[in-house]
Design a protein around this motif. Sequence first.
Motif, short mmCIF file in Angstrom:
data_model
loop_
_atom_site.label_atom_id
_atom_site.label_comp_id
_atom_site.label_asym_id
_atom_site.label_seq_id
_atom_site.Cartn_x
_atom_site.Cartn_y
_atom_site.Cartn_z
N SER A 160 14.97 -12.33 1.36
CA SER A 160 14.88 -11.02 2.03
C SER A 160 14.50 -9.93 1.02
CB SER A 160 16.19 -10.68 2.73
OG SER A 160 17.23 -10.52 1.79
N GLU A 161 15.02 -10.06 -0.22
CA GLU A 161 14.66 -9.09 -1.26
C GLU A 161 13.18 -9.23 -1.61
OE1 GLU A 161 15.64 -8.85 -5.94
OE2 GLU A 161 17.40 -8.86 -4.61
N ALA A 162 12.68 -10.47 -1.71
CA ALA A 162 11.27 -10.69 -2.02
C ALA A 162 10.40 -10.18 -0.88
CB ALA A 162 11.01 -12.18 -2.26
N GLU A 163 10.84 -10.42 0.37
CA GLU A 163 10.08 -9.92 1.52
C GLU A 163 10.04 -8.39 1.51
OE1 GLU A 163 11.97 -11.75 4.88
OE2 GLU A 163 10.76 -13.57 4.73
N ALA A 164 11.16 -7.77 1.13
CA ALA A 164 11.19 -6.30 1.06
C ALA A 164 10.24 -5.81 -0.03
CB ALA A 164 12.61 -5.82 0.79
N ARG A 165 10.22 -6.50 -1.19
CA ARG A 165 9.31 -6.11 -2.27
C ARG A 165 7.87 -6.31 -1.84
NH1 ARG A 165 12.65 -9.15 -6.06
NH2 ARG A 165 11.02 -10.74 -5.92
N ILE A 166 7.61 -7.45 -1.15
CA ILE A 166 6.25 -7.71 -0.67
C ILE A 166 5.83 -6.63 0.33
CG2 ILE A 166 4.85 -9.28 0.74
CD1 ILE A 166 6.38 -11.60 -0.61
N ALA A 167 6.73 -6.29 1.24
CA ALA A 167 6.42 -5.25 2.23
C ALA A 167 6.17 -3.91 1.54
CB ALA A 167 7.54 -5.14 3.25
N ALA A 168 6.99 -3.60 0.54
CA ALA A 168 6.80 -2.34 -0.19
C ALA A 168 5.47 -2.34 -0.94
CB ALA A 168 7.96 -2.12 -1.15
N THR A 169 5.19 -3.50 -1.58
CA THR A 169 3.93 -3.61 -2.32
C THR A 169 2.75 -3.54 -1.36
OG1 THR A 169 5.02 -5.00 -3.98
CG2 THR A 169 2.63 -5.05 -3.92
N LYS A 170 2.88 -4.16 -0.20
CA LYS A 170 1.81 -4.14 0.80
C LYS A 170 1.60 -2.72 1.33
CE LYS A 170 0.60 -6.24 5.22
NZ LYS A 170 1.05 -7.12 6.30
N SER A 171 2.70 -2.05 1.63
CA SER A 171 2.53 -0.68 2.15
C SER A 171 1.98 0.25 1.08
CB SER A 171 3.86 -0.15 2.69
OG SER A 171 4.80 -0.01 1.65
N LYS A 172 2.41 0.02 -0.18
CA LYS A 172 1.88 0.82 -1.28
C LYS A 172 0.39 0.52 -1.49
CE LYS A 172 2.64 1.61 -6.19
NZ LYS A 172 3.38 1.20 -7.37
N ALA A 173 0.05 -0.78 -1.37
CA ALA A 173 -1.35 -1.17 -1.54
C ALA A 173 -2.18 -0.60 -0.41
CB ALA A 173 -1.46 -2.69 -1.59
N LEU A 174 -1.66 -0.68 0.81
CA LEU A 174 -2.40 -0.11 1.94
C LEU A 174 -2.54 1.40 1.80
CD1 LEU A 174 -1.06 -2.21 4.94
CD2 LEU A 174 -3.31 -2.33 3.87
N ALA A 175 -1.51 2.03 1.26
CA ALA A 175 -1.57 3.48 1.10
C ALA A 175 -2.58 3.85 0.02
CB ALA A 175 -0.19 4.02 0.74
N SER A 176 -2.73 3.03 -0.97
CA SER A 176 -3.64 3.36 -2.06
C SER A 176 -5.03 2.77 -1.86
CB SER A 176 -3.04 2.92 -3.39
OG SER A 176 -2.95 1.51 -3.43
N VAL A 177 -5.27 2.08 -0.76
CA VAL A 177 -6.59 1.51 -0.49
C VAL A 177 -7.63 2.63 -0.37
CG1 VAL A 177 -7.95 0.33 1.29
CG2 VAL A 177 -5.82 -0.65 0.51
N ASP A 178 -7.27 3.68 0.31
CA ASP A 178 -8.21 4.79 0.47
C ASP A 178 -8.56 5.41 -0.88
OD1 ASP A 178 -8.27 4.45 3.19
OD2 ASP A 178 -6.69 5.95 3.58
N ASP A 179 -7.57 5.59 -1.73
CA ASP A 179 -7.82 6.17 -3.06
C ASP A 179 -8.71 5.23 -3.89
OD1 ASP A 179 -6.27 8.34 -2.44
OD2 ASP A 179 -4.45 7.53 -3.37
N ILE A 180 -8.39 3.92 -3.84
CA ILE A 180 -9.16 2.94 -4.61
C ILE A 180 -10.59 2.88 -4.07
CG2 ILE A 180 -9.37 0.47 -5.15
CD1 ILE A 180 -6.30 0.35 -5.13
N ALA A 181 -10.75 2.92 -2.73
CA ALA A 181 -12.08 2.87 -2.13
C ALA A 181 -12.87 4.12 -2.51
CB ALA A 181 -11.97 2.74 -0.61
N ALA A 182 -12.21 5.25 -2.56
CA ALA A 182 -12.88 6.49 -2.93
C ALA A 182 -13.31 6.45 -4.38
CB ALA A 182 -11.97 7.68 -2.67
#
Length: 179
Positions: free
Chosen positions: A132-154
Amino acid sequence: MIAAVSALVVAAAAAAHGEGSSGLPQLNPANFAPQLFWLAVSFVILYLILSRSTLPRIGEVLEERRDRVQRDLDAAERFKGETDSALAAYEKALADARQKASSMAKDVRDRLAADTEAERNRVESELAAEISEAEARIAATKSKALASVDDIAAETATAVVGKLLGEDVSPAEVKNALQ
């Protein structure tokens, strides 16, 4: 000795009758009465000697042998009883030991099963917590990655446009273009 005396008496009787060479004197019917008399006397004397000295000793030996055989039979019976009781005690002790070993083995099996089950539950709960801790880290990393996709694409688009066109484009312009 008695036989020698009776032979002398028979010889004397034969000489007294005057018959010396008419064959075997013991087969002569005239000599049967003295022979029977001396046979009876010899038998009585022999019987008295044997009954007074030899037969009591033989009786004692037979009685001692009978007593020894009876003592041996009694001892064998006593030993048989002791052996039977020892065998019964051994079999009872063996059955008790088997029962005790069986109950100890069952107790050990039950305790090991309980310990194994407790350890399995502990490991499963630790693994569930780690998952559950790994899933939470993965979810956090995924949401952080999704949030920074626009910045990286720009930034990537800015770098690509800068290389292709040779002009510097601001990241804000690229973001406006992507929207």
